[in-house]
Write an enzyme that holds these catalytic residues in place. Structure first.
Site, PDB file in Angstrom:
ATOM      1  N   GLU A 184       0.810  -1.223   0.000  1.00 48.61           N
ATOM      2  CA  GLU A 184       0.000   0.000   0.000  1.00 48.61           C
ATOM      3  C   GLU A 184       0.847   1.279   0.000  1.00 48.61           C
ATOM      4  O   GLU A 184       1.721   1.451   0.845  1.00 48.61           O
ATOM      5  CB  GLU A 184      -0.925  -0.005   1.211  1.00 48.61           C
ATOM      6  CG  GLU A 184      -1.967   1.092   1.181  1.00 48.61           C
ATOM      7  CD  GLU A 184      -3.253   0.687   1.868  1.00 48.61           C
ATOM      8  OE1 GLU A 184      -4.105   0.047   1.219  1.00 48.61           O
ATOM      9  OE2 GLU A 184      -3.410   0.988   3.061  1.00 48.61           O
ATOM     10  N   LYS A 186       0.680   4.718   0.958  1.00 47.21           N
ATOM     11  CA  LYS A 186      -0.205   5.477   1.857  1.00 47.21           C
ATOM     12  C   LYS A 186       0.626   6.441   2.683  1.00 47.21           C
ATOM     13  O   LYS A 186       1.553   6.044   3.352  1.00 47.21           O
ATOM     14  CB  LYS A 186      -0.932   4.443   2.740  1.00 47.21           C
ATOM     15  CG  LYS A 186      -1.630   4.964   3.944  1.00 47.21           C
ATOM     16  CD  LYS A 186      -2.576   3.935   4.548  1.00 47.21           C
ATOM     17  CE  LYS A 186      -1.888   2.917   5.445  1.00 47.21           C
ATOM     18  NZ  LYS A 186      -2.832   2.103   6.228  1.00 47.21           N
ATOM     19  N   LYS A 247      -7.567   2.655  -3.987  1.00 50.93           N
ATOM     20  CA  LYS A 247      -8.081   2.496  -2.606  1.00 50.93           C
ATOM     21  C   LYS A 247      -8.943   3.710  -2.288  1.00 50.93           C
ATOM     22  O   LYS A 247      -8.445   4.781  -1.958  1.00 50.93           O
ATOM     23  CB  LYS A 247      -6.887   2.382  -1.661  1.00 50.93           C
ATOM     24  CG  LYS A 247      -7.242   1.871  -0.279  1.00 50.93           C
ATOM     25  CD  LYS A 247      -7.252   0.355  -0.233  1.00 50.93           C
ATOM     26  CE  LYS A 247      -7.712  -0.213   1.094  1.00 50.93           C
ATOM     27  NZ  LYS A 247      -6.891   0.088   2.226  1.00 50.93           N
ATOM     28  N   GLU A 296     -14.426  -5.903   0.590  1.00 53.88           N
ATOM     29  CA  GLU A 296     -13.848  -5.944   1.936  1.00 53.88           C
ATOM     30  C   GLU A 296     -14.908  -6.184   2.999  1.00 53.88           C
ATOM     31  O   GLU A 296     -15.940  -5.526   3.019  1.00 53.88           O
ATOM     32  CB  GLU A 296     -13.139  -4.614   2.205  1.00 53.88           C
ATOM     33  CG  GLU A 296     -12.477  -4.570   3.564  1.00 53.88           C
ATOM     34  CD  GLU A 296     -11.731  -3.272   3.777  1.00 53.88           C
ATOM     35  OE1 GLU A 296     -10.750  -3.020   3.064  1.00 53.88           O
ATOM     36  OE2 GLU A 296     -12.145  -2.503   4.668  1.00 53.88           O
ATOM     37  N   ASN A 318     -10.639  -7.383   6.654  1.00 58.87           N
ATOM     38  CA  ASN A 318      -9.894  -6.321   7.331  1.00 58.87           C
ATOM     39  C   ASN A 318      -9.783  -6.652   8.820  1.00 58.87           C
ATOM     40  O   ASN A 318     -10.788  -6.898   9.488  1.00 58.87           O
ATOM     41  CB  ASN A 318     -10.546  -4.953   7.119  1.00 58.87           C
ATOM     42  CG  ASN A 318      -9.507  -3.840   7.260  1.00 58.87           C
ATOM     43  OD1 ASN A 318      -8.499  -4.004   7.973  1.00 58.87           O
ATOM     44  ND2 ASN A 318      -9.722  -2.730   6.597  1.00 58.87           N
ATOM     45  N   GLU A 354      -5.978  -8.280   5.540  1.00 57.29           N
ATOM     46  CA  GLU A 354      -5.678  -6.842   5.471  1.00 57.29           C
ATOM     47  C   GLU A 354      -5.412  -6.251   6.854  1.00 57.29           C
ATOM     48  O   GLU A 354      -6.136  -6.552   7.810  1.00 57.29           O
ATOM     49  CB  GLU A 354      -6.864  -6.074   4.886  1.00 57.29           C
ATOM     50  CG  GLU A 354      -7.272  -6.470   3.488  1.00 57.29           C
ATOM     51  CD  GLU A 354      -8.479  -5.654   3.011  1.00 57.29           C
ATOM     52  OE1 GLU A 354      -9.037  -6.018   1.973  1.00 57.29           O
ATOM     53  OE2 GLU A 354      -8.882  -4.690   3.685  1.00 57.29           O
ATOM     54  N   SER A 355      -4.423  -5.397   6.923  1.00 60.61           N
ATOM     55  CA  SER A 355      -4.133  -4.522   8.085  1.00 60.61           C
ATOM     56  C   SER A 355      -3.378  -5.214   9.213  1.00 60.61           C
ATOM     57  O   SER A 355      -3.650  -6.370   9.555  1.00 60.61           O
ATOM     58  CB  SER A 355      -5.410  -3.934   8.698  1.00 60.61           C
ATOM     59  OG  SER A 355      -6.085  -3.134   7.772  1.00 60.61           O
TER      60      SER A 355
HETATM   61  O1  LIG Z   1      -6.398   2.840   8.671  1.00 60.84           O
HETATM   62  C1  LIG Z   1      -7.281   3.637   9.033  1.00 60.84           C
HETATM   63  O2  LIG Z   1      -7.143   4.449   9.957  1.00 60.84           O
HETATM   64  C2  LIG Z   1      -8.601   3.619   8.330  1.00 60.84           C
HETATM   65  C3  LIG Z   1      -9.647   4.405   8.804  1.00 60.84           C
HETATM   66  C4  LIG Z   1     -10.870   4.423   8.158  1.00 60.84           C
HETATM   67  C5  LIG Z   1     -11.055   3.674   7.027  1.00 60.84           C
HETATM   68  C6  LIG Z   1     -10.015   2.885   6.522  1.00 60.84           C
HETATM   69  C7  LIG Z   1      -8.806   2.857   7.175  1.00 60.84           C
HETATM   70  N1  LIG Z   1      -7.755   2.106   6.719  1.00 60.84           N
HETATM   71  C8  LIG Z   1      -7.761   1.318   5.542  1.00 60.84           C
HETATM   72  C9  LIG Z   1      -7.036   0.059   5.808  1.00 60.84           C
HETATM   73  O3  LIG Z   1      -7.641  -0.810   6.323  1.00 60.84           O
HETATM   74  C10 LIG Z   1      -5.562  -0.010   5.597  1.00 60.84           C
HETATM   75  O4  LIG Z   1      -5.096   1.074   4.854  1.00 60.84           O
HETATM   76  C11 LIG Z   1      -5.016  -1.287   4.937  1.00 60.84           C
HETATM   77  O5  LIG Z   1      -5.698  -2.425   5.252  1.00 60.84           O
HETATM   78  C12 LIG Z   1      -3.524  -1.446   5.341  1.00 60.84           C
HETATM   79  O6  LIG Z   1      -3.410  -1.502   6.730  1.00 60.84           O
HETATM   80  P1  LIG Z   1      -2.014  -1.348   7.480  1.00 60.84           P
HETATM   81  O7  LIG Z   1      -1.078  -2.404   6.950  1.00 60.84           O
HETATM   82  O8  LIG Z   1      -2.310  -1.594   8.927  1.00 60.84           O
HETATM   83  O9  LIG Z   1      -1.509   0.014   7.205  1.00 60.84           O
END
Ligand SMILES: O=C(O)c1ccccc1NCC(=O)[C@H](O)[C@H](O)COP(=O)(O)O
Length: 401
Positions: A184, A186, A247, A296, A318, A354-355
């Protein structure tokens, strides 16, 4: 333009009988309104300074097709359709309201009077996802003014072909034995603030590609993630070969055309903000334009809904609640257990974890749970060298070399 599929899909139960009956009666209006707000009316009215006469005649066409006599009747119809849309969303367990609640227009009488009288309606967003969704609704209306759908459609017709997002994930999974990586791009997020001060999207994208990413996810939301469509375009024109996920927070079909015109190969559809009907339709539209769609989900209910929708190839789980920001990677495992896991394997869907994935152990954990791909932002974007960040994440160099 594709016709909308019926409003009431199989197995869907509406909470109130009266509303269900009214919805059936209103199917015509819903379809008209959706095509009105998504395509025809907004675009036609906004297309380059139409004369007052054009607007008036378009409005009278619309009034005629809706069978209403006056502008105030038209306002009432539109408001009612928003209310039906809300009811439909609530019946599918969707907590996120798509727009701030509004009072009934003057002269309205009907079933929603009861709801308005009974309910305490909060008129500020209940959480960050709702806030983003409300903002997006307004933002998209403004963007449509500047980029009418007809012009976008022409741009899409002349756009280069898309790259195979799903194929790239499968190939990477087979090649490396690890889940295919969607890396990502970001700069910031609501939960984590600024992740990288000196943010150069093209440099990061190129480093990810060298590091063995199968695909990239590019944040295009400006307000909450400090992203932009210009990043998507710049990465594409810099010659990066990885397929690109736009995204975004998609609430309108116009955004699918826009993403395609700006160089996306895939789009994100968030089950927490879209009804089954909308996902079905946006999925079809995406396919028609050559885009993959990552649907998602965050909980069992959303996973159940996704499994009931025909044609989904990519499901993202997620680990972060977009309502509370709570993160827990065991969410991926939980949602892949039992009957849902069985159905996913049977349909050969690709699940994307994800995340909140930071270490080789995290990757092994979600892989054991059944994912074939991962979407990772923070842990790799924050590294001085994102290419090395990928090797650190997997505990191994996963690039071709
Ligand atoms: O990440 C946030 O704060 C968020 C808030 C509101 C809507 C979406 C959000 N994030 C999107 C995502 O879930 C992440 O960008 C993506 O899955 C990557 O996660 P990470 O590896 O933890 O940065």
């Amino acid at each position: 333009m594709d016709a909308l599929v019926p409003v009431q899909s199989a197995g869907q139960r509406l909470p109130v009988r009266l509303v269900s009956a009214s919805l059936h009666r209103c199917i015509g209006s819903v379809s008209i309104r959706r095509s009105v707000s998504g395509f025809a009316m907004d675009t036609r009215i906004s297309s380059r300074a139409p004369s007052q006469f054009t607007i008036r005649s378009q409005q009278s066409d619309l009034k005629e097709s809706l069978g209403v006599a006056s502008s105030s009747d038209l306002r009432i119809k539109e408001w009612e359709v928003d209310m039906y849309q809300n009811e439909l969303a609530i019946s599918q367990g969707i907590r996120i309201r798509r727009k701030p609640p509004s009072k009934a227009p003057l002269g309205y009488t009907g079933p929603f009077e009861l709801r308005l009288l009974n309910g305490q309606v909060a008129d500020s967003p209940s959480n960050i996802l709702e806030e983003i969704t409300w903002f997006k609704d307004q933002e998209v209306s403004r963007m449509k003014e500047l980029n009418p759908l007809e012009a976008l459609k022409k741009a899409v017709e002349n756009a280069p072909p898309t790259r195979d997002f799903v194929g790239a994930l499968r190939t990477a999974h087979q090649r490396t034995g690890f889940p295919g990586l969607i890396a990502e791009v970001k700069k910031a997020s609501p939960s984590r603030g600024i992740l990288k001060e000196n943010f150069d999207p093209v440099e990061i994208a190129q480093a990810y590609e060298r590091g063995g990413a199968a695909c990239l996810s590019v944040l295009t939301d400006q307000k909450y993630f400090k992203g932009g469509f210009e990043n998507l375009e710049a990465i594409r024109s810099a010659g990066v070969k990885c397929p690109l996920l736009c995204k975004e927070f998609v609430v309108d079909p116009w955004q699918i055309y826009y993403a395609r015109a700006k160089g996306a190969d895939a789009v994100l559809l968030i089950a927490a903000i879209l009804t089954d009907l909308e996902i079905t339709y946006l999925l079809k539209l995406s396919k028609k334009l050559g885009l993959a769609a990552l649907v998602e989900v965050h909980d069992e209910r959303e996973m159940g809904r996704a499994l009931g929708i025909e044609g989904i190839e990519l499901v993202g789980i997620n680990n972060r609640s977009l309502e509370t920001f709570k993160v827990d990677i065991s969410n991926t495992k939980k949602l892949l257990e039992g009957e849902h896991g069985r159905q996913i394997r049977e349909k050969d869907m690709i699940v994307v974890g994800e995340s909140c994935l930071f270490t080789p152990d995290d990757i092994a954990y979600v892989q054991d749970a059944g994912v074939k791909a991962v979407l990772v932002g923070e842990s790799i974007v924050k590294q001085n060298d994102p290419e090395k960040g990928i090797a650190g994440l997997f505990g191994k160099n996963i690039s071709q070399t």
